[in-house]
Structure formats: structure tokens, C-alpha cells
Design an enzyme around this catalytic site. Structure first.
Site, PDB file in Angstrom:
ATOM      1  N   SER A   1      -4.459  -1.604  -4.252  1.00 44.33           N
ATOM      2  CA  SER A   1      -3.721  -2.737  -4.824  1.00 44.33           C
ATOM      3  C   SER A   1      -4.562  -3.401  -5.914  1.00 44.33           C
ATOM      4  CB  SER A   1      -3.411  -3.755  -3.723  1.00 44.33           C
ATOM      5  OG  SER A   1      -4.608  -4.324  -3.217  1.00 44.33           O
TER       6      SER A   1
ATOM      7  N   HIS B   1      -9.717   0.095  -5.088  1.00 45.95           N
ATOM      8  CA  HIS B   1      -8.675  -0.544  -4.278  1.00 45.95           C
ATOM      9  C   HIS B   1      -7.335  -0.002  -4.734  1.00 45.95           C
ATOM     10  CE1 HIS B   1     -11.689  -3.283  -2.845  1.00 45.95           C
ATOM     11  NE2 HIS B   1     -12.079  -3.423  -4.102  1.00 45.95           N
TER      12      HIS B   1
ATOM     13  N   HIS C   1     -15.004  -7.839   0.646  1.00 48.59           N
ATOM     14  CA  HIS C   1     -15.052  -9.256   0.294  1.00 48.59           C
ATOM     15  C   HIS C   1     -16.177 -10.018   0.979  1.00 48.59           C
ATOM     16  CE1 HIS C   1     -11.321  -8.114  -1.515  1.00 48.59           C
ATOM     17  NE2 HIS C   1     -10.762  -7.827  -0.351  1.00 48.59           N
TER      18      HIS C   1
ATOM     19  N   TYR D   1       0.800  -1.233   0.000  1.00 46.78           N
ATOM     20  CA  TYR D   1       0.000   0.000   0.000  1.00 46.78           C
ATOM     21  C   TYR D   1       0.833   1.283   0.000  1.00 46.78           C
ATOM     22  CZ  TYR D   1      -3.557  -3.431   1.299  1.00 46.78           C
ATOM     23  OH  TYR D   1      -4.387  -4.520   1.312  1.00 46.78           O
TER      24      TYR D   1
ATOM     25  N   ASN E   1     -13.456   2.800  -0.923  1.00 51.64           N
ATOM     26  CA  ASN E   1     -12.507   1.714  -0.670  1.00 51.64           C
ATOM     27  C   ASN E   1     -12.934   1.093   0.652  1.00 51.64           C
ATOM     28  OD1 ASN E   1     -10.489  -0.077  -0.221  1.00 51.64           O
ATOM     29  ND2 ASN E   1      -8.796   1.364  -0.560  1.00 51.64           N
TER      30      ASN E   1
ATOM     31  N   ASP F   1     -25.965  -3.923   0.590  1.00 49.77           N
ATOM     32  CA  ASP F   1     -27.370  -3.520   0.660  1.00 49.77           C
ATOM     33  C   ASP F   1     -27.505  -2.007   0.783  1.00 49.77           C
ATOM     34  OD1 ASP F   1     -28.246  -6.098   0.399  1.00 49.77           O
ATOM     35  OD2 ASP F   1     -28.834  -6.368   2.497  1.00 49.77           O
TER      36      ASP F   1
ATOM     37  N   ARG G   1      -9.376 -12.203  -2.117  1.00 48.89           N
ATOM     38  CA  ARG G   1      -9.511 -10.806  -2.551  1.00 48.89           C
ATOM     39  C   ARG G   1     -10.056 -10.697  -3.983  1.00 48.89           C
ATOM     40  NH1 ARG G   1      -6.678  -8.090   1.570  1.00 48.89           N
ATOM     41  NH2 ARG G   1      -4.974  -9.364   2.344  1.00 48.89           N
TER      42      ARG G   1
HETATM   43  C1  DQA Z   1      -7.731  -2.884  -0.382  1.00 49.34           C
HETATM   44  C2  DQA Z   1      -7.684  -4.361  -0.773  1.00 49.34           C
HETATM   45  C3  DQA Z   1      -8.423  -5.211   0.233  1.00 49.34           C
HETATM   46  O1  DQA Z   1      -8.365  -6.573  -0.141  1.00 49.34           O
HETATM   47  C4  DQA Z   1      -7.789  -5.067   1.614  1.00 49.34           C
HETATM   48  O2  DQA Z   1      -8.498  -5.812   2.556  1.00 49.34           O
HETATM   49  C5  DQA Z   1      -7.624  -3.661   2.015  1.00 49.34           C
HETATM   50  C6  DQA Z   1      -7.217  -2.661   1.022  1.00 49.34           C
HETATM   51  C7  DQA Z   1      -6.897  -2.002  -1.331  1.00 49.34           C
HETATM   52  O3  DQA Z   1      -7.039  -0.786  -1.275  1.00 49.34           O
HETATM   53  O4  DQA Z   1      -6.082  -2.522  -2.097  1.00 49.34           O
HETATM   54  O5  DQA Z   1      -7.758  -3.319   3.189  1.00 49.34           O
HETATM   55  O6  DQA Z   1      -9.075  -2.445  -0.462  1.00 49.34           O
END
Ligand code: DQA
Length: 138
Positions: A99, A97, A77, A22, A71, A84, A108
Site C-alpha cells: 500500500s 510496502h 514503524h 492489500y 516488507n 539495527d 504509517r
Molecule cells: C504494509 C504497510 C504497513 O503499514 C502494514 O502494517 C502492513 C503492510 C504494506 O505492505 O502496505 O502490514 O507493509
């Protein structure tokens, strides 16, 4: 344009947690860059580690914002409650996201939110938020 940048669980640790994934920039600093990029727009920023607070933020954004950039972190997940909430409002939501969630662990790869979102952007670090915000202007 009124945009809400909404971050879920653990995103407050951005810059400190898993820097190889990140990066080392804090969420505060990322939000400052986003605000500078969208200087002509009205941006709000909110982060919570609590699922219900994310739902409330989505509910309260309806009729107030032109778009939500979400985000949801790991909530993405498995949170049917956030899904909802998104389905219950007319304000469009773009899932983001930092990543590339498709090149990481299998859990993920699945988002329970994507189906009810306008679109999904992932893999561009902090620019994922900026690309998502720009999408509301197309
Ligand atoms: C995330 C990806 C998610 O899988 C993870 O749990 C995060 C960050 C991302 O910004 O890449 O907390 O949302």
C-alpha cells in the site's frame, strides 16, 4: 542474482485481511508471480510474524544474497531491532510496502527502517516487490 523476499508480521494473511487495501491474492500466489518474473535469478521467500526471526533472516542473508526485499509490515514503524539488523549487515535492503503508506494513517508515514535501507518502494501492490527486486539490477 540471489534475492531474498522477506515478509514480516501479518503478511501471511495477505489475500484475506483488508482486501480493499492489500487485494485478494495470497502471499503464496504473489510469491509464485515474483519467482516467475525473476525466473533467471535465484529467489528465496521467507515470512515470519516474529521480530527476532526477521532479524535472524537478515543476519543470515549477509554474504549469501545480493539483496533483500523487505516488507516488514507494522514492524516498519517501530522495530529498532530490525533497523539495527539491517545496519549490521552489508547486504543491501530495499524496503517495500504494497500500500501507499503515505496516504494512510499518520503512524504509517513514519518508517524507522528507511534510513538504513538502500531505498523504499510503496503503493504498487505486489509489483512493489518486483520493482524492488529489479532495482538491484540497475
Ligand atoms: C504494509 C504497510 C504497513 O503499514 C502494514 O502494517 C502492513 C503492510 C504494506 O505492505 O502496505 O502490514 O507493509
Amino acid at each position: 542474482m540471489k534475492l531474498l523476499f522477506l515478509n514480516g508480521v501479518n503478511l501471511n494473511l495477505t489475500g484475506k485481511r483488508e482486501p480493499g487495501v492489500y487485494g485478494t491474492e495470497t502471499l503464496e500466489s504473489i510469491n509464485r508471480d515474483i519467482a516467475a518474473h525473476f525466473a533467471e535469478d535465484e529467489c528465496s521467500f521467507y515470512q515470519s510474524n516474529l521480530e527476532g526471526e526477521i532479524c535472524t533472516a537478515i543476519q543470515n542473508a549477509d554474504g549469501v544474497y545480493d539483496g533483500i526485499i523487505l516488507n516488514a509490515g507494522a514492524f516498519t514503524h517501530y522495530s529498532y531491532a530490525i533497523r539495527d539488523a539491517i545496519a549490521s549487515v552489508s547486504v543491501p535492503v530495499v524496503e517495500v510496502h504494497m500500500s501507499n503508506v503515505h496516504s494512510r494513517e499518520e503512524f504509517r508515514n513514519k518508517s524507522v527502517l528507511s534510513e538504513v535501507c538502500k531505498g523504499v518502494i510503496c503503493g504498487f501492490g505486489k509489483n512493489s516487490y518486483i520493482l524492488a527486486g529489479e532495482s538491484f539490477k540497475l
